[in-house]
Write a protein that holds these residues in place. Sequence first.
Motif, short mmCIF file in Angstrom:
data_model
loop_
_atom_site.label_atom_id
_atom_site.label_comp_id
_atom_site.label_asym_id
_atom_site.label_seq_id
_atom_site.Cartn_x
_atom_site.Cartn_y
_atom_site.Cartn_z
N GLU A 163 0.54 7.63 -0.98
CA GLU A 163 -0.69 8.39 -1.21
C GLU A 163 -0.43 9.69 -1.96
O GLU A 163 -1.24 10.12 -2.79
CB GLU A 163 -1.41 8.66 0.10
CG GLU A 163 -2.13 7.44 0.65
CD GLU A 163 -3.26 7.78 1.59
OE1 GLU A 163 -3.99 8.76 1.34
OE2 GLU A 163 -3.40 7.06 2.59
N LEU A 164 0.68 10.33 -1.66
CA LEU A 164 1.02 11.55 -2.41
C LEU A 164 1.20 11.24 -3.89
O LEU A 164 0.76 12.01 -4.76
CB LEU A 164 2.30 12.17 -1.84
CG LEU A 164 2.17 12.81 -0.46
CD1 LEU A 164 3.55 13.21 0.06
CD2 LEU A 164 1.25 14.04 -0.50
N THR A 165 1.83 10.10 -4.18
CA THR A 165 2.02 9.72 -5.57
C THR A 165 0.70 9.35 -6.22
O THR A 165 0.44 9.70 -7.38
CB THR A 165 3.00 8.53 -5.67
OG1 THR A 165 4.20 8.85 -4.97
CG2 THR A 165 3.34 8.22 -7.12
N GLY A 166 -0.17 8.67 -5.47
CA GLY A 166 -1.49 8.36 -5.99
C GLY A 166 -2.27 9.62 -6.32
O GLY A 166 -2.95 9.71 -7.36
N ALA A 167 -2.16 10.64 -5.46
CA ALA A 167 -2.83 11.91 -5.71
C ALA A 167 -2.28 12.59 -6.97
O ALA A 167 -3.03 13.17 -7.76
CB ALA A 167 -2.68 12.82 -4.50
N ALA A 168 -0.96 12.50 -7.15
CA ALA A 168 -0.35 13.09 -8.35
C ALA A 168 -0.81 12.35 -9.60
O ALA A 168 -1.06 12.97 -10.65
CB ALA A 168 1.17 13.03 -8.23
N ILE A 188 -4.60 -3.77 -9.06
CA ILE A 188 -4.56 -3.73 -7.60
C ILE A 188 -3.09 -3.85 -7.20
O ILE A 188 -2.45 -4.87 -7.49
CB ILE A 188 -5.39 -4.84 -6.96
CG1 ILE A 188 -6.86 -4.72 -7.34
CG2 ILE A 188 -5.23 -4.82 -5.43
CD1 ILE A 188 -7.75 -5.82 -6.79
N HIS A 189 -2.58 -2.84 -6.54
CA HIS A 189 -1.16 -2.79 -6.20
C HIS A 189 -0.98 -3.04 -4.69
O HIS A 189 -1.22 -2.15 -3.88
CB HIS A 189 -0.58 -1.43 -6.59
CG HIS A 189 0.84 -1.21 -6.20
ND1 HIS A 189 1.84 -2.14 -6.45
CD2 HIS A 189 1.46 -0.16 -5.56
CE1 HIS A 189 3.00 -1.67 -6.00
NE2 HIS A 189 2.78 -0.48 -5.44
N THR A 190 -0.58 -4.25 -4.34
CA THR A 190 -0.34 -4.60 -2.93
C THR A 190 1.13 -4.86 -2.64
O THR A 190 1.50 -4.96 -1.47
CB THR A 190 -1.14 -5.84 -2.51
OG1 THR A 190 -0.66 -7.00 -3.18
CG2 THR A 190 -2.62 -5.66 -2.79
N LEU A 194 -6.95 2.07 -10.71
CA LEU A 194 -5.72 1.70 -10.01
C LEU A 194 -5.99 1.78 -8.52
O LEU A 194 -6.25 2.87 -7.99
CB LEU A 194 -4.57 2.62 -10.40
CG LEU A 194 -3.28 2.53 -9.56
CD1 LEU A 194 -2.66 1.13 -9.64
CD2 LEU A 194 -2.27 3.60 -9.99
N ILE A 195 -5.94 0.65 -7.82
CA ILE A 195 -6.08 0.62 -6.37
C ILE A 195 -4.69 0.50 -5.77
O ILE A 195 -3.98 -0.46 -6.03
CB ILE A 195 -6.95 -0.56 -5.91
CG1 ILE A 195 -8.35 -0.48 -6.53
CG2 ILE A 195 -7.05 -0.58 -4.38
CD1 ILE A 195 -9.23 -1.67 -6.20
N ILE A 196 -4.30 1.50 -5.00
CA ILE A 196 -3.00 1.46 -4.34
C ILE A 196 -3.17 1.20 -2.85
O ILE A 196 -4.28 1.24 -2.33
CB ILE A 196 -2.20 2.77 -4.58
CG1 ILE A 196 -2.88 3.96 -3.90
CG2 ILE A 196 -2.01 3.01 -6.08
CD1 ILE A 196 -2.03 5.23 -3.91
N THR A 197 -2.06 0.96 -2.19
CA THR A 197 -2.08 0.58 -0.78
C THR A 197 -1.30 1.57 0.06
O THR A 197 -0.22 2.03 -0.34
CB THR A 197 -1.49 -0.83 -0.61
OG1 THR A 197 -2.24 -1.75 -1.42
CG2 THR A 197 -1.53 -1.28 0.83
N SER A 198 -1.85 1.91 1.22
CA SER A 198 -1.21 2.83 2.13
C SER A 198 -1.45 2.34 3.56
O SER A 198 -1.87 1.20 3.77
CB SER A 198 -1.77 4.24 1.92
OG SER A 198 -1.15 5.18 2.77
#
Length: 300
Positions: A139-144, A69-71, A105-109
């Motif tokens: 989010e673009l990086t998460g999509a990549a 979890i990336h906060t 991987l949970i990212i934050t936006s």
Amino acid sequence: MRVFLTGATGFIGSRIVPELLAAGHQVLGLTRSDAGARSLAAAGAETHRGDLEDLDSLRDGAAKSDAVIHTAFDHNFSNFVANCEKDKRAIEALGGALAGSDRLLIITSGVGMGSAEHGQPAREDLFNTDHPNPRILSELTGAAMAQAGVKVSVVRLPQVHDTVKQGLITPLIAQTRAKGVSAYLGEGRNRWSAAHVLDVAKLYRLALDKQEAGVRYNAVAEEGIAMREIAEVIGAGLNMPVVSLSPEQATEHFGWLAMFADLDLPASNAWTCKHLGWQPSGPGLIADLERMDYSQAAAA
């Protein structure tokens, strides 16, 4: 499962730690300081030394864990674009350690990324890749990373609050004190969505338990609070006049906050609540602003 949590001693992360532990997970918390290590140990979490710029430490923490979890985020908004680039590198490092596995991987936006255009409520099923907010890079990086074989989901944040901190409103309060007036632009009808920090922490835990990739969650309890209402409660708390400014006055008055001051950022939570069974129940933003100790805020 063992969860690597970045930002583990931060405003949101420190609330996620007990949520995860109470649900039976183990927490490996990222920290760069002795004080942070003591705090994590007292909470019952393991400590992983490093920071956002130590990419090897991020890779190592992710490699040791069943999920991430990336906060963590550098909230020096006067250097916002560079800090979004820093977050890009952090997401790439975390994702690189998880690629090809079934570990989430949970990212934050931010909720604005789900708005098709100015003033339309942000939705979870929409990703506006042309959004001007530099935070879109997360989010673009998460999509990549997803394209590279990483199991990724996104939590989008509004103004996350309690009676001590309130997202962008905290620097707005400091700026109001410095200027001597509490200001909004035009009629102050533009809105910011919000959620209490404990509700947000619970959402991260629910997203982890759901273990679903390719989804975006709006961590929103209140769809939108008008900026005029926010300015009025800040003015009352600081005993300062409340004024309307023209768009031409925004940069001079708000400084770096001018990029956010006129944004209309309502957001829906309908899909998130239904999909996760999330039921936010914490105090609203205005209630927290009314209850906060402005003398302590002044001292800070």
